[in-house]
Design a protein around this motif. Structure first.
Motif, PDB file in Angstrom:
ATOM      1  N   GLU A   1       0.848  -1.188   0.000  1.00  0.00           N
ATOM      2  CA  GLU A   1       0.000   0.000   0.000  1.00  0.00           C
ATOM      3  C   GLU A   1       0.884   1.238   0.000  1.00  0.00           C
ATOM      4  O   GLU A   1       1.742   1.400   0.870  1.00  0.00           O
ATOM      5  CB  GLU A   1      -0.890  -0.036   1.247  1.00  0.00           C
ATOM      6  N   GLU A   2       0.697   2.110  -0.969  1.00  0.00           N
ATOM      7  CA  GLU A   2       1.513   3.325  -1.078  1.00  0.00           C
ATOM      8  C   GLU A   2       0.919   4.449  -0.245  1.00  0.00           C
ATOM      9  O   GLU A   2      -0.252   4.833  -0.434  1.00  0.00           O
ATOM     10  CB  GLU A   2       1.611   3.774  -2.539  1.00  0.00           C
ATOM     11  N   ASN A   3       1.671   4.964   0.680  1.00  0.00           N
ATOM     12  CA  ASN A   3       1.355   6.244   1.295  1.00  0.00           C
ATOM     13  C   ASN A   3       2.661   6.929   1.661  1.00  0.00           C
ATOM     14  O   ASN A   3       3.738   6.355   1.483  1.00  0.00           O
ATOM     15  CB  ASN A   3       0.408   6.095   2.494  1.00  0.00           C
ATOM     16  N   ARG A   4       2.581   8.142   2.111  1.00  0.00           N
ATOM     17  CA  ARG A   4       3.787   8.857   2.502  1.00  0.00           C
ATOM     18  C   ARG A   4       3.600   9.488   3.863  1.00  0.00           C
ATOM     19  O   ARG A   4       2.616  10.208   4.110  1.00  0.00           O
ATOM     20  CB  ARG A   4       4.148   9.949   1.480  1.00  0.00           C
ATOM     21  N   THR A   5       4.570   9.218   4.722  1.00  0.00           N
ATOM     22  CA  THR A   5       4.662   9.891   6.007  1.00  0.00           C
ATOM     23  C   THR A   5       5.982  10.643   6.040  1.00  0.00           C
ATOM     24  O   THR A   5       7.041  10.062   5.776  1.00  0.00           O
ATOM     25  CB  THR A   5       4.594   8.898   7.174  1.00  0.00           C
ATOM     26  N   LEU A   6       5.906  11.911   6.335  1.00  0.00           N
ATOM     27  CA  LEU A   6       7.103  12.739   6.477  1.00  0.00           C
ATOM     28  C   LEU A   6       7.456  12.814   7.957  1.00  0.00           C
ATOM     29  O   LEU A   6       6.743  13.443   8.747  1.00  0.00           O
ATOM     30  CB  LEU A   6       6.866  14.129   5.902  1.00  0.00           C
TER      31      LEU A   6
ATOM     32  N   GLU B   1       3.822  17.570 -12.707  1.00  0.00           N
ATOM     33  CA  GLU B   1       2.391  17.272 -12.777  1.00  0.00           C
ATOM     34  C   GLU B   1       2.091  15.783 -12.691  1.00  0.00           C
ATOM     35  O   GLU B   1       1.006  15.335 -13.059  1.00  0.00           O
ATOM     36  CB  GLU B   1       1.826  17.832 -14.095  1.00  0.00           C
ATOM     37  N   PHE B   2       3.036  14.994 -12.219  1.00  0.00           N
ATOM     38  CA  PHE B   2       2.796  13.559 -12.134  1.00  0.00           C
ATOM     39  C   PHE B   2       1.698  13.268 -11.117  1.00  0.00           C
ATOM     40  O   PHE B   2       1.749  13.747  -9.981  1.00  0.00           O
ATOM     41  CB  PHE B   2       4.082  12.837 -11.729  1.00  0.00           C
ATOM     42  N   PRO B   3       0.690  12.469 -11.498  1.00  0.00           N
ATOM     43  CA  PRO B   3      -0.380  12.125 -10.547  1.00  0.00           C
ATOM     44  C   PRO B   3       0.119  11.149  -9.488  1.00  0.00           C
ATOM     45  O   PRO B   3       0.593  10.057  -9.807  1.00  0.00           O
ATOM     46  CB  PRO B   3      -1.451  11.481 -11.437  1.00  0.00           C
ATOM     47  N   LEU B   4       0.033  11.539  -8.235  1.00  0.00           N
ATOM     48  CA  LEU B   4       0.596  10.745  -7.150  1.00  0.00           C
ATOM     49  C   LEU B   4      -0.219   9.478  -6.905  1.00  0.00           C
ATOM     50  O   LEU B   4      -1.451   9.481  -7.064  1.00  0.00           O
ATOM     51  CB  LEU B   4       0.651  11.571  -5.872  1.00  0.00           C
ATOM     52  N   PRO B   5       0.447   8.399  -6.489  1.00  0.00           N
ATOM     53  CA  PRO B   5      -0.271   7.151  -6.200  1.00  0.00           C
ATOM     54  C   PRO B   5      -0.916   7.152  -4.817  1.00  0.00           C
ATOM     55  O   PRO B   5      -1.394   6.125  -4.351  1.00  0.00           O
ATOM     56  CB  PRO B   5       0.832   6.092  -6.292  1.00  0.00           C
TER      57      PRO B   5
ATOM     58  N   VAL C   1      -0.225  14.564  11.788  1.00  0.00           N
ATOM     59  CA  VAL C   1      -1.238  15.290  11.018  1.00  0.00           C
ATOM     60  C   VAL C   1      -1.285  14.716   9.611  1.00  0.00           C
ATOM     61  O   VAL C   1      -0.242  14.528   8.976  1.00  0.00           O
ATOM     62  CB  VAL C   1      -0.899  16.799  10.934  1.00  0.00           C
ATOM     63  N   THR C   2      -2.489  14.455   9.114  1.00  0.00           N
ATOM     64  CA  THR C   2      -2.661  13.957   7.757  1.00  0.00           C
ATOM     65  C   THR C   2      -3.411  14.996   6.929  1.00  0.00           C
ATOM     66  O   THR C   2      -4.490  15.464   7.335  1.00  0.00           O
ATOM     67  CB  THR C   2      -3.426  12.624   7.743  1.00  0.00           C
ATOM     68  N   LEU C   3      -2.824  15.371   5.798  1.00  0.00           N
ATOM     69  CA  LEU C   3      -3.444  16.353   4.911  1.00  0.00           C
ATOM     70  C   LEU C   3      -3.783  15.709   3.580  1.00  0.00           C
ATOM     71  O   LEU C   3      -3.074  14.814   3.097  1.00  0.00           O
ATOM     72  CB  LEU C   3      -2.495  17.525   4.669  1.00  0.00           C
ATOM     73  N   LYS C   4      -4.859  16.200   2.985  1.00  0.00           N
ATOM     74  CA  LYS C   4      -5.225  15.754   1.652  1.00  0.00           C
ATOM     75  C   LYS C   4      -4.330  16.439   0.622  1.00  0.00           C
ATOM     76  O   LYS C   4      -3.734  17.484   0.889  1.00  0.00           O
ATOM     77  CB  LYS C   4      -6.687  16.068   1.375  1.00  0.00           C
ATOM     78  N   GLU C   5      -4.285  15.847  -0.586  1.00  0.00           N
ATOM     79  CA  GLU C   5      -3.392  16.342  -1.632  1.00  0.00           C
ATOM     80  C   GLU C   5      -3.631  17.818  -1.920  1.00  0.00           C
ATOM     81  O   GLU C   5      -2.690  18.598  -2.078  1.00  0.00           O
ATOM     82  CB  GLU C   5      -3.583  15.512  -2.900  1.00  0.00           C
TER      83      GLU C   5
END
Length: 800
Positions: A701-706, A760-764, A792-796
């Motif tokens: 599952e692709e997500n990103r946490t900074l 402009e690449f659409p993120l997964p 904190v989680t933000l939408k694109e």
């Protein structure tokens, strides 16, 4: 009667430098100014160059022609302003940062750097006053260059070398050999030819690169001779004395310049950073296809993520010998079915290929009739040499016909059945007779002049075969042997290491030496290749450090026929599984580092002192190293250790333990060393992107946490997260990539994080999570909005 030296030297200017006739030989000495702190000196014999091409330099380029670049062509370098000054005793050529002074009496060089701090010229280096060169052959045969040495100098680089990072007092050979099971402290030479080094003393740093592909050696103070004072030397059996002098403010500047000089690091596909399975044992087995299928089943059974498998050469066997491009259909009754089953599971194959053909190879006569082999000029027949298993002949990659034949074989035997990648192995080209010649693209050359060029051209041909078969896709090539410039085509590793705690410890230094020599995409055979199986503890410790290298491969050929695989010890599988998944979680960070290596010439891993040259403690021998600019890795290399001393270098903001979030001031600490977790620190001010989605063998599952580690005081820092489709060349377009820039500002009262994106690449993924240390009490603003907690989680749409 010969004229006096001052009358003899006449300086002649040309476009990017000056030249003069050497007063003690028949050479024309050309000095090129190629940058503010990049000079080149080449001694051109009256009869002309032995080798008028170079394959090692490719300034800022992705590739060069197979036939090489014209050695004297400097049109690829930007023109740099310089000044020439002349007096009765010497002349100088200088930019605003570097100066070469040449004595009119004897043609000897001295090098100076301009200090902005003192606004004075400071000497960096000089030729030794006595017999600095060997033009009269009184020192023996070959090229020799002697320079003065200071007792307080340290020497780094030299590519792939065993032992300590500082090579002071050592003698080092550049002579590619198949050094299986090498001693990690003492064996020399190994597989690669990298005639580059850096010098550091308390006041300055500089680097030197000798563009010479003959067998050569460096003596960095091992030899003493009272007639000459303290000295160091470069010696080569042939070729030219052609060297680059590189100035810089820091060692890291010199490495980046050298990496730029020898060509861009190829930006491989993202899957090349995943775990790659491999072992000789499976492909040597009579039921090899079944055993490989079992590997696939075991990855699923034990839930071990895997992106590729390196297919060892046993698949090519006939009897007990190996024959490149042959498929053993008894071991592999249906290789295409095998490849497809792995591909369905998301695992690509990288097939082992070798550049020599045994004399009873089914295609040997075909290659002989087409004159594809290296030859002996005395007999005009192919040169027969000892190879693995049997005698054979090496293919000659300076022959365009060989390159085309090779590419056709890669395509027909491998790519056409779905194999994605090539593993270019045993490519040291060990043909040592002085009469061995190469085609030389129509200009026959002694192999001894260009031996390291052969593996470069081999990997280039493999790279091109893959590019041509899959246009628009980024190839993934692996090569064991090579030279400066191999980073343009291939990932590499430190060869067939021996299973021991000593190898775990000193392979780290060997890899770091490669990395600071401009070859960034590297790794080791995790667990050890040769010898006995690793113990449970050694295996875990090796995985702990291996997951932080660009190349992460567990590979073995154990004497007891056991196999190094993640599940080799079921009782520690939970710890191994955690570490294997940690590798996956760090891939967003590693992938961004690989992008920066390609675009900005930044090493992915480097010695701790590369980031903290002002902290003298970091130059002490240590197992630690930096991953990028922000993560400090502390491997555990002593058997039985459950805690180790960690030194956190002096910086402006301090450090955080990556896993606990605890803050540390710079200094020394005794840290727990658990078997199931690496010791890892993040610099305060850093932002580390990770994939914290659900990770299993069957699905990622692709997500990103900074992970944000803010400084405790006022500071501003930036980080880059690079995203694209992970495999195509479209990342070069605006629509094919997204480059996030994350800026973090901190003070004693609040933390502000802002994000912006290019491309402009659409993120997964549609959200990004920002995670701060649990104990963080300051106010946190993300894109000017007050956060309600440390996670904190933000939408694109909220990110830009």
């Amino acid at each position: 009667m010969k004229p006096s030296a001052s009358e003899y030297i006449e300086i002649e200017s040309f476009g990017q430098g000056v030249q003069f006739k050497n007063p003690v030989s028949d050479h024309t000495v050309k000095i090129y100014v190629l940058g503010e702190k990049l000079f080149r000196v080449i001694f051109v014999p009256e009869e002309g160059l032995q080798l008028d091409k170079t394959w090692l330099t490719a300034p800022g380029m992705e590739d060069i022609p197979a036939a090489g670049r014209e050695r004297l062509d400097v049109s690829s370098f930007a023109k740099t302003a310089f000044t020439v000054k002349d007096n009765n005793e010497n002349f100088s050529i200088e930019t605003t940062g570097l100066k070469a002074v040449v004595s009119k009496n004897n043609g000897l060089f001295s090098w100076y750097e301009y200090s902005r701090k003192t606004q004075e010229w400071t000497m960096l280096a000089k030729d030794r006053n006595t017999q600095a060169y060997n033009w009269d052959r009184k020192l023996g045969s070959g090229i020799q260059h002697y320079m003065e040495r200071s007792p307080n100098e340290a020497f780094y680089g030299f590519g792939e070398k065993t032992g300590m990072l500082n090579k002071k007092g050592e003698k080092l050979q550049m002579r590619n050999l198949d050094a299986m099971g090498y001693d990690p402290l003492k064996t020399d030479p190994l597989y690669k030819h990298v005639p580059f080094f850096m010098v550091k003393n308390p006041d300055h740093v500089y680097g030197m690169f000798y563009d010479n592909t003959s067998t050569c050696s460096f003596d960095m103070g091992k030899e003493l001779d009272q007639y000459h004072g303290l000295f160091r030397s470069f010696q080569a059996e042939g070729g030219e004395l052609d060297y680059y002098f590189i100035g810089g403010e820091a060692l890291s500047d010199i490495t980046k310049t050298f990496s730029w000089l020898t060509g861009k690091t190829f930006f491989g596909p993202k899957w090349s950073l995943g775990y790659s399975g491999s072992t000789m044992t499976y492909t040597d087995a009579d039921n090899a296809q079944e055993q490989l299928q079992q590997f696939l089943d075991d990855c699923r059974r034990y839930d071990i993520p895997c992106d590729s498998f390196q297919l060892s050469s046993g698949y090519t066997s006939i009897g007990d010998k190996r024959y490149v491009f042959n498929w053993n259909k008894e071991k592999f009754p249906d290789p295409q079915k095998l490849v497809e089953s792995f591909k369905e599971a998301g695992i690509r194959f990288s097939a082992n290929i070798k550049p020599a053909m045994l004399i009873d190879h089914p295609k040997y006569q075909e290659a002989k009739e087409k004159e594809l082999f290296l030859k002996n000029k005395e007999t005009n027949e192919e040169e027969i040499v000892q190879f693995w298993d049997e005698k054979g002949a090496y293919l000659d990659f300076t022959n365009p016909s060989t390159q085309q034949w090779w590419k056709s074989q890669v395509t027909e035997q491998l790519l056409s059945i779905g194999i994605t990648s090539t593993w270019n192995d045993n490519n040291e080209f060990e043909a040592w007779h002085p009469s061995v010649i190469a085609h030389g693209f129509g200009n026959p050359l002694p192999l001894s002049l260009i031996r390291p060029v052969q593996p470069l051209l081999m990997m280039k041909a493999s790279f091109e075969a893959q590019s041509e078969y899959h246009p628009g896709e980024r190839p993934y090539v692996i090569s064991r042997s090579g030279a400066p410039g191999m980073q343009r085509y291939a990932q590499t590793w430190t060869g067939d290491n021996y299973t021991s705690w000593e190898s775990l410890k000193y392979n780290l230094r060997t890899g770091l030496g490669l990395s600071i020599s401009g070859i960034y995409n590297i790794g080791h055979d995790v667990g050890g290749f040769a010898g006995q199986a690793p113990s449970r503890e050694l295996f875990l410790r090796w995985i702990q450090q291996g997951i932080f290298h660009p190349r992460f491969t567990i590979h073995s050929w154990n004497e007891d026929k056991s196999v190094n695989v993640p599940w080799m010890y079921p009782d520690i599988i939970e710890s191994v599984r955690f570490l294997m998944k940690e590798r996956v979680r760090f891939i967003p960070y590693l992938y961004s580092l690989l992008y920066l290596a390609s675009e900005k010439y930044e090493p992915l891993i480097k010695p701790t002192f590369f980031s903290f040259e002002n902290d003298e403690n970091t130059f002490k021998d240590t197992d630690s190293y930096m991953l990028g600019n922000d993560l400090l890795v502390y491997p555990v290399t002593e058997e039985g250790a459950r805690s180790i001393k960690c030194y956190l270098p002096e910086n402006d903001a301090g450090w955080y333990h990556f896993y606990t979030g605890e803050y540390y001031s710079p200094g020394s600490y005794e840290e727990p060393a658990p078997l199931d977790q690496p010791i890892l620190f993040a610099q305060a001010g850093s932002v580390i992107p990770r994939n914290e989605g659900k990770i299993t063998f069957d699905k990622m599952e692709e997500n990103r946490t900074l992970h944000c580690f803010p400084a405790k005081k006022e500071q501003e820092s930036t980080a880059v997260l690079f995203e694209d489709d992970g495999h195509s060349t479209s990342y070069k377009t605006e629509s094919g990539h997204c480059k996030w820039k994350i800026t973090m500002k901190s003070s004693d009262k609040e933390i502000q994080v802002t994000t912006g994106a290019e491309g402009e690449f659409p993120l997964p993924y549609r959200t990004i999570t920002f995670a701060f240390p649990v104990g963080e009490k300051r106010k946190i603003f993300i894109n000017d909005s007050l956060a309600e907690g440390p996670v904190v989680t933000l939408k694109e749409e909220e990110l830009c």
